[in-house]
Design an enzyme around this catalytic site. Structure first.
Site, PDB file in Angstrom:
ATOM      1  N   HIS A 102       0.847  -1.206   0.000  1.00 37.91           N
ATOM      2  CA  HIS A 102       0.000   0.000   0.000  1.00 37.91           C
ATOM      3  C   HIS A 102       0.884   1.259   0.000  1.00 37.91           C
ATOM      4  O   HIS A 102       0.847   2.070   0.932  1.00 37.91           O
ATOM      5  CB  HIS A 102      -0.849  -0.075   1.271  1.00 37.91           C
ATOM      6  CG  HIS A 102      -1.928   0.939   1.443  1.00 37.91           C
ATOM      7  ND1 HIS A 102      -1.751   2.294   1.269  1.00 37.91           N
ATOM      8  CD2 HIS A 102      -3.223   0.793   1.804  1.00 37.91           C
ATOM      9  CE1 HIS A 102      -2.874   2.920   1.530  1.00 37.91           C
ATOM     10  NE2 HIS A 102      -3.791   2.033   1.852  1.00 37.91           N
TER      11      HIS A 102
ATOM     12  N   GLU B 230      -0.898   1.328  -5.377  1.00 42.45           N
ATOM     13  CA  GLU B 230      -0.657   0.099  -4.625  1.00 42.45           C
ATOM     14  C   GLU B 230      -0.588  -1.120  -5.553  1.00 42.45           C
ATOM     15  O   GLU B 230      -1.454  -1.296  -6.414  1.00 42.45           O
ATOM     16  CB  GLU B 230      -1.777  -0.090  -3.597  1.00 42.45           C
ATOM     17  CG  GLU B 230      -1.970   1.146  -2.721  1.00 42.45           C
ATOM     18  CD  GLU B 230      -3.228   1.083  -1.868  1.00 42.45           C
ATOM     19  OE1 GLU B 230      -3.631  -0.021  -1.458  1.00 42.45           O
ATOM     20  OE2 GLU B 230      -3.816   2.150  -1.605  1.00 42.45           O
TER      21      GLU B 230
HETATM   22  C1  BG6 Z   1      -6.830   2.310   0.477  1.00 38.01           C
HETATM   23  C2  BG6 Z   1      -8.298   2.000   0.387  1.00 38.01           C
HETATM   24  O1  BG6 Z   1      -6.097   1.254  -0.061  1.00 38.01           O
HETATM   25  O2  BG6 Z   1      -6.480   2.474   1.856  1.00 38.01           O
HETATM   26  C3  BG6 Z   1      -9.103   3.107   1.043  1.00 38.01           C
HETATM   27  O3  BG6 Z   1      -8.664   1.823  -0.972  1.00 38.01           O
HETATM   28  C4  BG6 Z   1      -8.645   3.309   2.468  1.00 38.01           C
HETATM   29  O4  BG6 Z   1     -10.481   2.805   0.984  1.00 38.01           O
HETATM   30  C5  BG6 Z   1      -7.145   3.551   2.473  1.00 38.01           C
HETATM   31  O5  BG6 Z   1      -9.328   4.410   3.032  1.00 38.01           O
HETATM   32  C6  BG6 Z   1      -6.538   3.781   3.859  1.00 38.01           C
HETATM   33  O6  BG6 Z   1      -6.857   2.756   4.727  1.00 38.01           O
HETATM   34  P1  BG6 Z   1      -6.435   2.832   6.246  1.00 38.01           P
HETATM   35  O7  BG6 Z   1      -7.031   1.615   6.893  1.00 38.01           O
HETATM   36  O8  BG6 Z   1      -4.920   2.819   6.286  1.00 38.01           O
HETATM   37  O9  BG6 Z   1      -6.965   4.135   6.790  1.00 38.01           O
END
Ligand code: BG6
Length: 300
Positions: free
Chosen positions: A169, A272
């Site tokens: 991510h 990602e």
């Molecule tokens: C992204 C998702 O990969 O991660 C989003 O597509 C999400 O929907 C974002 O809000 C952040 O996620 P988190 O759990 O780290 O706040």
């Protein structure tokens, strides 16, 4: 002996050093002829990769919180064995279990070209078994050199088939959101999370001018972030990954999140490397799967 001291004794070589926060979160700093980098043992989360004479490639929030069992806002969170919400139980942690928990450093290595490679494994534990009752071996191989290479390796050690989703991510550091485009996904279909997961088709390069949260499916291996402000392309080259997620929370959501920093969303974009939605990975007993990605800076 404290864990950080044991790590120093076992793994400290010229390019590698260890530090520990007050909250006992251990960071591994790498400094070699190509780049400097930092990796947090919690989540095996890469926090920084800055090639020599470059601006950081990986974005880290100015308001990032370094807390036990909380993913740091920025870097490269490892989402596994599910991406986003758990498919049947929304009470399970978003983006899987391993991003919020401590990994083990197993090996450090200096490669013949002077790059530094680290191997992390995710240890089995009973809490994890309650979420994920399958026997799996999970490794993260990180190579810090002229390129940053990340390999997320999964081996199915259980008796039957297992289906999982996953993502590296990555938050990328950009000069300003108005200066960039994400190129290479033209013609791909995506699920628009902001429009009830409706399926749409990408026309042209992606410009981010508002909140964007999209799962692109069946994507090509090469994607690029063109940044006219930093006069560079960030080249992304992946394998065994069929999905690409593009995300920017924009202002309202950032303010709600509380750890994005003031106007932090203007200096980042997540692109990602993933297998998500219809690109979920099905592993039969004994099967090994390696999702990997390399990042490289091309100066313009
Ligand atoms: C992204 C998702 O990969 O991660 C989003 O597509 C999400 O929907 C974002 O809000 C952040 O996620 P988190 O759990 O780290 O706040």
């Amino acid at each position: 002996m404290k864990t950080v001291d044991r790590l120093r004794k076992e793994f400290q070589v010229d390019a590698i050093s260890f530090s520990e926060t007050n909250d006992e979160i251990i960071n591994i700093e790498v400094n070699n002829k190509y780049a400097k980098a930092c990796i947090c043992l919690q989540g095996a989360q890469i926090l920084d990769w800055t090639p020599v004479n470059q601006k950081p490639v990986i974005w880290m929030s100015a308001d990032a919180l370094f807390r036990k069992n909380k993913s740091v806002r920025g870097g490269v969170p490892v989402c596994w064995p599910w991406f986003g919400d758990h498919v049947s139980n929304p009470a399970f942690p978003a983006h899987g279990y391993v991003r919020n928990n401590t990994w083990e450093l197993k090996k450090t290595e200096t490669l013949p070209d002077g790059s530094t490679r680290l191997l992390f494994i995710f240890p089995e534990n009973d809490e994890f078994k309650a979420y994920w009752p399958y026997k799996m071996k999970i490794e993260l191989h990180v190579t810090i050199g002229e390129k940053l290479q990340i390999v997320l390796k999964t081996e199915n050690l259980s008796d039957g088939d297992v289906t999982l989703t996953e993502a590296l991510h990555t938050y990328f550091n950009i000069s300003h959101i108005k200066n960039i485009s994400v190129n290479g996904l033209n013609g791909c279909q995506y699920l628009d999370k902001l429009d009830g997961y409706s399926v749409k088709e990408q026309q042209d390069n992606i410009l981010v001018k508002e909140e964007v949260d999209r799962i692109y499916i069946n994507t090509p291996d090469e994607v690029c972030i063109y940044d006219s402000g930093y006069k560079r392309n960030i080249l992304i080259n992946k394998s065994e990954s069929l999905s690409t997620i593009v995300w920017n929370p924009w202002k309202v959501k950032s303010d709600l999140m509380g750890d994005m920093g003031d106007d932090g969303y203007l200096g980042m974009v997540c692109v990602e490397t993933a297998n998500a939605a219809s690109n979920a990975v099905n592993l039969s007993a004994g099967q090994v799967h390696e999702m990997s990605v390399e990042y490289k800076v091309e100066c313009l």
